[in-house]
Design a protein around this motif. Structure first.
Motif, PDB file in Angstrom:
ATOM      1  N   PHE A  18       0.818  -1.210   0.000  1.00  0.00           N
ATOM      2  CA  PHE A  18       0.000   0.000   0.000  1.00  0.00           C
ATOM      3  C   PHE A  18       0.854   1.263   0.000  1.00  0.00           C
ATOM      4  O   PHE A  18       0.661   2.164  -0.825  1.00  0.00           O
ATOM      5  N   LEU A  19       1.808   1.337   0.902  1.00  0.00           N
ATOM      6  CA  LEU A  19       2.606   2.546   1.031  1.00  0.00           C
ATOM      7  C   LEU A  19       3.414   2.838  -0.227  1.00  0.00           C
ATOM      8  O   LEU A  19       3.639   4.003  -0.576  1.00  0.00           O
ATOM      9  N   HIS A  22       1.797   5.273  -2.581  1.00  0.00           N
ATOM     10  CA  HIS A  22       1.476   6.637  -2.157  1.00  0.00           C
ATOM     11  C   HIS A  22       2.662   7.446  -1.657  1.00  0.00           C
ATOM     12  O   HIS A  22       2.603   8.685  -1.677  1.00  0.00           O
ATOM     13  N   GLN A 103     -12.744   2.214   5.474  1.00  0.00           N
ATOM     14  CA  GLN A 103     -11.490   1.607   5.032  1.00  0.00           C
ATOM     15  C   GLN A 103     -10.583   2.626   4.351  1.00  0.00           C
ATOM     16  O   GLN A 103      -9.362   2.573   4.465  1.00  0.00           O
ATOM     17  N   GLU A 104     -11.172   3.575   3.640  1.00  0.00           N
ATOM     18  CA  GLU A 104     -10.373   4.649   3.038  1.00  0.00           C
ATOM     19  C   GLU A 104      -9.764   5.521   4.121  1.00  0.00           C
ATOM     20  O   GLU A 104      -8.615   5.952   4.023  1.00  0.00           O
ATOM     21  N   VAL A 106      -9.022   4.524   7.198  1.00  0.00           N
ATOM     22  CA  VAL A 106      -7.946   3.735   7.795  1.00  0.00           C
ATOM     23  C   VAL A 106      -6.682   3.826   6.948  1.00  0.00           C
ATOM     24  O   VAL A 106      -5.575   4.012   7.470  1.00  0.00           O
ATOM     25  N   ALA A 107      -6.848   3.741   5.630  1.00  0.00           N
ATOM     26  CA  ALA A 107      -5.692   3.800   4.733  1.00  0.00           C
ATOM     27  C   ALA A 107      -4.992   5.157   4.818  1.00  0.00           C
ATOM     28  O   ALA A 107      -3.756   5.232   4.887  1.00  0.00           O
ATOM     29  N   LEU A 108      -5.782   6.248   4.833  1.00  0.00           N
ATOM     30  CA  LEU A 108      -5.192   7.585   4.923  1.00  0.00           C
ATOM     31  C   LEU A 108      -4.491   7.785   6.253  1.00  0.00           C
ATOM     32  O   LEU A 108      -3.394   8.359   6.310  1.00  0.00           O
ATOM     33  N   ARG A 110      -3.146   5.485   8.212  1.00  0.00           N
ATOM     34  CA  ARG A 110      -1.906   4.700   8.232  1.00  0.00           C
ATOM     35  C   ARG A 110      -0.837   5.319   7.335  1.00  0.00           C
ATOM     36  O   ARG A 110       0.349   5.340   7.690  1.00  0.00           O
ATOM     37  N   MET A 111      -1.257   5.838   6.175  1.00  0.00           N
ATOM     38  CA  MET A 111      -0.313   6.481   5.266  1.00  0.00           C
ATOM     39  C   MET A 111       0.308   7.711   5.919  1.00  0.00           C
ATOM     40  O   MET A 111       1.527   7.937   5.830  1.00  0.00           O
ATOM     41  N   HIS A 148      -0.472  -3.538  13.142  1.00  0.00           N
ATOM     42  CA  HIS A 148      -0.099  -3.243  11.760  1.00  0.00           C
ATOM     43  C   HIS A 148       1.014  -2.195  11.697  1.00  0.00           C
ATOM     44  O   HIS A 148       2.024  -2.392  11.004  1.00  0.00           O
TER      45      HIS A 148
END
Length: 277
Positions: A18-19, A22, A103-104, A106-108, A110-111, A148
């Motif tokens: 994922f990372l 981005h 989920q979006e 969560v992704a932002l 974590r990023m 994570h």
């Protein structure tokens, strides 16, 4: 062991599923830092210092030696703040609130934390790195909070023990949830700070969660004449208390009258000449 540089950490992030999509090295005036691409714009990191004013600057006025950022005391660490690299104002809280899909979000989240860790450790900054976690992420991730992010940091060769996960006031207000979150993050190597929703909430901190730090809005505590009792109770708990959002010199001078040790806020960030990564 030679500490990794920003280039090293960006290269390690490239192999992350994922990372790697981005995170990248910045260009132009931002070539010395990592940036994150999100929704058509680029995000970077700034860092707001948290000072221990008891060390050598206790009792000093901010008016003295304005060119010296160290006159406040020693830096306990830094609060990471997300910004847009093009200089356009960026309200992270508002951005999170506009994201409907959990989920979006969560992704932002974590990023952003990975970005700040890369820019912090890659620049060999000292002290602790304070990272905010959004309330909705805490609710979207059902269990093993911290697992994570800890795994990502270890894969980068970074130590989670220098990172303080900062829990929002809404989470601190729920005693059982606070206790679970604190234990979970600490189990994966992190330190944990909790933002008090109000001064009275400090009474429930000791029995449900052994926080590493407590944070309280300085303006609110001063307005309610709660600085002295908060300092006294935090000292009995032996949990460091940070008064944040210190807005001006008048608030700073008042805080010093009550043996406050740790301070943070726009006033100090304005005098920190090395807060941008």
């Amino acid at each position: 062991m030679i500490p990794p540089t920003i280039s090293d950490l960006v290269a390690r992030a490239a192999s992350h599923p994922f990372l790697g999509e981005h995170l990248a090295r910045g260009t132009g005036e931002h070539s010395d830092s990592a940036i994150a691409r999100f929704n058509g714009f680029q995000l970077g990191s700034t860092y707001e210092p948290i000072f221990d004013i008891s060390v050598h600057a206790y009792g000093q006025s901010l008016g003295s030696a304005p060119e010296r950022a160290d006159r406040f005391g020693d830096e306990l660490g830094f609060q990471a703040v997300t910004q847009r690299v093009d200089g356009v104002p960026f309200d992270a809280q508002d951005t999170f609130e506009r994201i409907a899909d959990d989920q979006e979000l969560v992704a932002l989240d974590r990023m952003s934390r990975a970005l700040h860790a890369i820019n912090f450790f890659g620049a060999q900054r000292h002290g602790l790195l304070f990272l905010r976690v959004h309330e909705r992420l805490l609710k979207s991730v059902k269990y093993d909070h911290g697992r994570h992010f800890s795994a990502v940091l270890v894969s980068f060769g970074l130590n989670p023990s220098r990172i303080v996960i900062e829990l929002p006031a809404a989470a601190v207000a729920h005693r059982n949830f606070l206790g679970y979150l604190t234990r979970s993050y600490q189990r994966y190597g992190f330190k944990v700070a909790g933002n008090l929703p109000n001064a009275g909430q400090i009474l429930s901190v000791s029995d449900m969660a052994r926080l590493d730090f407590i944070k309280m809005d300085a303006g609110s505590a001063l307005r309610d004449s709660m600085v002295k009792p908060l300092v006294g109770y935090a000292n009995r708990l032996r949990i460091p208390l940070i008064f944040n959002r210190v807005a001006d010199e008048a608030q700073f001078d008042l805080l010093q009258q009550y043996d406050v040790r740790f301070v943070q806020g726009p006033l100090f960030a304005a005098h920190d000449h090395d807060r941008t990564a």
